[in-house]
Scaffold this motif. Structure first.
Motif, PDB file in Angstrom:
ATOM      1  N   GLU A 164     -25.251  -1.074   4.860  1.00  0.00           N
ATOM      2  CA  GLU A 164     -24.389  -0.026   5.424  1.00  0.00           C
ATOM      3  C   GLU A 164     -23.028  -0.589   5.817  1.00  0.00           C
ATOM      4  O   GLU A 164     -22.000   0.047   5.600  1.00  0.00           O
ATOM      5  N   GLN A 165     -23.032  -1.784   6.396  1.00  0.00           N
ATOM      6  CA  GLN A 165     -21.761  -2.411   6.779  1.00  0.00           C
ATOM      7  C   GLN A 165     -20.915  -2.701   5.545  1.00  0.00           C
ATOM      8  O   GLN A 165     -19.695  -2.516   5.565  1.00  0.00           O
ATOM      9  N   LYS A 166     -21.561  -3.140   4.483  1.00  0.00           N
ATOM     10  CA  LYS A 166     -20.836  -3.423   3.252  1.00  0.00           C
ATOM     11  C   LYS A 166     -20.231  -2.148   2.666  1.00  0.00           C
ATOM     12  O   LYS A 166     -19.065  -2.129   2.253  1.00  0.00           O
ATOM     13  N   LYS A 167     -21.010  -1.056   2.674  1.00  0.00           N
ATOM     14  CA  LYS A 167     -20.493   0.226   2.184  1.00  0.00           C
ATOM     15  C   LYS A 167     -19.319   0.692   3.030  1.00  0.00           C
ATOM     16  O   LYS A 167     -18.319   1.193   2.513  1.00  0.00           O
ATOM     17  N   GLU A 168     -19.438   0.539   4.339  1.00  0.00           N
ATOM     18  CA  GLU A 168     -18.368   0.955   5.242  1.00  0.00           C
ATOM     19  C   GLU A 168     -17.114   0.127   5.006  1.00  0.00           C
ATOM     20  O   GLU A 168     -16.001   0.660   5.004  1.00  0.00           O
ATOM     21  N   LEU A 169     -17.290  -1.164   4.790  1.00  0.00           N
ATOM     22  CA  LEU A 169     -16.152  -2.037   4.523  1.00  0.00           C
ATOM     23  C   LEU A 169     -15.453  -1.642   3.225  1.00  0.00           C
ATOM     24  O   LEU A 169     -14.215  -1.586   3.163  1.00  0.00           O
ATOM     25  N   ILE A 170     -16.231  -1.316   2.212  1.00  0.00           N
ATOM     26  CA  ILE A 170     -15.651  -0.882   0.940  1.00  0.00           C
ATOM     27  C   ILE A 170     -14.902   0.439   1.122  1.00  0.00           C
ATOM     28  O   ILE A 170     -13.798   0.611   0.603  1.00  0.00           O
ATOM     29  N   ALA A 171     -15.495   1.355   1.881  1.00  0.00           N
ATOM     30  CA  ALA A 171     -14.838   2.645   2.126  1.00  0.00           C
ATOM     31  C   ALA A 171     -13.529   2.452   2.887  1.00  0.00           C
ATOM     32  O   ALA A 171     -12.522   3.100   2.577  1.00  0.00           O
ATOM     33  N   LYS A 172     -13.519   1.560   3.866  1.00  0.00           N
ATOM     34  CA  LYS A 172     -12.288   1.275   4.607  1.00  0.00           C
ATOM     35  C   LYS A 172     -11.217   0.704   3.685  1.00  0.00           C
ATOM     36  O   LYS A 172     -10.041   1.057   3.788  1.00  0.00           O
ATOM     37  N   GLU A 173     -11.623  -0.181   2.787  1.00  0.00           N
ATOM     38  CA  GLU A 173     -10.669  -0.781   1.860  1.00  0.00           C
ATOM     39  C   GLU A 173     -10.091   0.281   0.923  1.00  0.00           C
ATOM     40  O   GLU A 173      -8.893   0.282   0.634  1.00  0.00           O
ATOM     41  N   VAL A 174     -10.933   1.195   0.464  1.00  0.00           N
ATOM     42  CA  VAL A 174     -10.462   2.274  -0.411  1.00  0.00           C
ATOM     43  C   VAL A 174      -9.457   3.149   0.336  1.00  0.00           C
ATOM     44  O   VAL A 174      -8.399   3.497  -0.209  1.00  0.00           O
ATOM     45  N   ARG A 175      -9.772   3.497   1.602  1.00  0.00           N
ATOM     46  CA  ARG A 175      -8.834   4.305   2.395  1.00  0.00           C
ATOM     47  C   ARG A 175      -7.522   3.565   2.616  1.00  0.00           C
ATOM     48  O   ARG A 175      -6.439   4.159   2.542  1.00  0.00           O
ATOM     49  N   ARG A 176      -7.616   2.250   2.859  1.00  0.00           N
ATOM     50  CA  ARG A 176      -6.399   1.456   3.079  1.00  0.00           C
ATOM     51  C   ARG A 176      -5.541   1.437   1.814  1.00  0.00           C
ATOM     52  O   ARG A 176      -4.313   1.605   1.869  1.00  0.00           O
ATOM     53  N   GLN A 177      -6.182   1.267   0.659  1.00  0.00           N
ATOM     54  CA  GLN A 177      -5.442   1.264  -0.600  1.00  0.00           C
ATOM     55  C   GLN A 177      -4.782   2.622  -0.859  1.00  0.00           C
ATOM     56  O   GLN A 177      -3.637   2.686  -1.318  1.00  0.00           O
ATOM     57  N   LYS A 178      -5.504   3.700  -0.532  1.00  0.00           N
ATOM     58  CA  LYS A 178      -4.923   5.041  -0.697  1.00  0.00           C
ATOM     59  C   LYS A 178      -3.692   5.208   0.183  1.00  0.00           C
ATOM     60  O   LYS A 178      -2.670   5.749  -0.240  1.00  0.00           O
ATOM     61  N   ARG A 179      -3.812   4.765   1.443  1.00  0.00           N
ATOM     62  CA  ARG A 179      -2.678   4.873   2.359  1.00  0.00           C
ATOM     63  C   ARG A 179      -1.486   4.078   1.861  1.00  0.00           C
ATOM     64  O   ARG A 179      -0.341   4.532   1.938  1.00  0.00           O
ATOM     65  N   LEU A 180      -1.739   2.869   1.327  1.00  0.00           N
ATOM     66  CA  LEU A 180      -0.649   2.049   0.823  1.00  0.00           C
ATOM     67  C   LEU A 180       0.044   2.718  -0.365  1.00  0.00           C
ATOM     68  O   LEU A 180       1.275   2.739  -0.441  1.00  0.00           O
ATOM     69  N   LYS A 181      -0.745   3.282  -1.275  1.00  0.00           N
ATOM     70  CA  LYS A 181      -0.148   3.972  -2.424  1.00  0.00           C
ATOM     71  C   LYS A 181       0.662   5.181  -1.972  1.00  0.00           C
ATOM     72  O   LYS A 181       1.764   5.426  -2.466  1.00  0.00           O
ATOM     73  N   HIS A 182       0.098   5.925  -1.026  1.00  0.00           N
ATOM     74  CA  HIS A 182       0.794   7.097  -0.510  1.00  0.00           C
ATOM     75  C   HIS A 182       2.101   6.672   0.174  1.00  0.00           C
ATOM     76  O   HIS A 182       3.137   7.322  -0.003  1.00  0.00           O
ATOM     77  N   GLN A 183       2.054   5.576   0.926  1.00  0.00           N
ATOM     78  CA  GLN A 183       3.257   5.097   1.596  1.00  0.00           C
ATOM     79  C   GLN A 183       4.297   4.646   0.582  1.00  0.00           C
ATOM     80  O   GLN A 183       5.494   4.859   0.771  1.00  0.00           O
ATOM     81  N   GLU A 184       3.869   4.026  -0.508  1.00  0.00           N
ATOM     82  CA  GLU A 184       4.803   3.624  -1.557  1.00  0.00           C
ATOM     83  C   GLU A 184       5.492   4.840  -2.165  1.00  0.00           C
ATOM     84  O   GLU A 184       6.701   4.821  -2.416  1.00  0.00           O
ATOM     85  N   ILE A 185       4.738   5.895  -2.399  1.00  0.00           N
ATOM     86  CA  ILE A 185       5.312   7.125  -2.958  1.00  0.00           C
ATOM     87  C   ILE A 185       6.352   7.697  -1.992  1.00  0.00           C
ATOM     88  O   ILE A 185       7.450   8.091  -2.399  1.00  0.00           O
ATOM     89  N   ILE A 186       6.004   7.728  -0.718  1.00  0.00           N
ATOM     90  CA  ILE A 186       6.939   8.241   0.295  1.00  0.00           C
ATOM     91  C   ILE A 186       8.191   7.382   0.329  1.00  0.00           C
ATOM     92  O   ILE A 186       9.314   7.907   0.384  1.00  0.00           O
ATOM     93  N   ASP A 187       8.020   6.047   0.286  1.00  0.00           N
ATOM     94  CA  ASP A 187       9.175   5.150   0.320  1.00  0.00           C
ATOM     95  C   ASP A 187      10.084   5.372  -0.886  1.00  0.00           C
ATOM     96  O   ASP A 187      11.320   5.355  -0.758  1.00  0.00           O
TER      97      ASP A 187
END
Length: 89
Positions: free
Chosen positions: A36-59
């Motif tokens: 479960e911790q591994k799944k949660e860590l992967i999900a957090k990483e996916v959300r972080r990558q999404k946020r970074l891509k979204h921030q790049e688009i905004i920039d």
């Protein structure tokens, strides 16, 4: 006496198997928690990558907006200069 060692061995084997059986549930629980911790860590990483891509688009959009804004200001200054030249002439 030989039967005594056999009986002691069987009793020892019984206690070892009881310990193993009771520890099996603890082991399964620990592995489930790790999974479960591994799944949660992967999900957090996916959300972080999404946020970074979204921030790049905004920039990129902000950068394009600012570039266009500077171009418009430059054009306005040029028009203002042309207007002043026409008044002086």
């Amino acid at each position: 006496m030989e039967n005594g060692y056999v009986i002691l061995g069987i009793i020892a084997l019984l206690f070892l198997s009881m310990y193993g059986y009771s520890y099996l549930s603890v082991f399964r629980e620990k592995t489930a928690i790790k999974r479960e911790q591994k799944k949660e860590l992967i999900a957090k990483e996916v959300r972080r990558q999404k946020r970074l891509k979204h921030q790049e688009i905004i920039d990129e959009k902000v950068k394009a907006f600012n570039k266009r804004k500077e171009e418009i200001q430059h054009e306005l200054m040029m028009l203002e200069k042309m207007k002043k030249k026409q008044k002086v002439s």
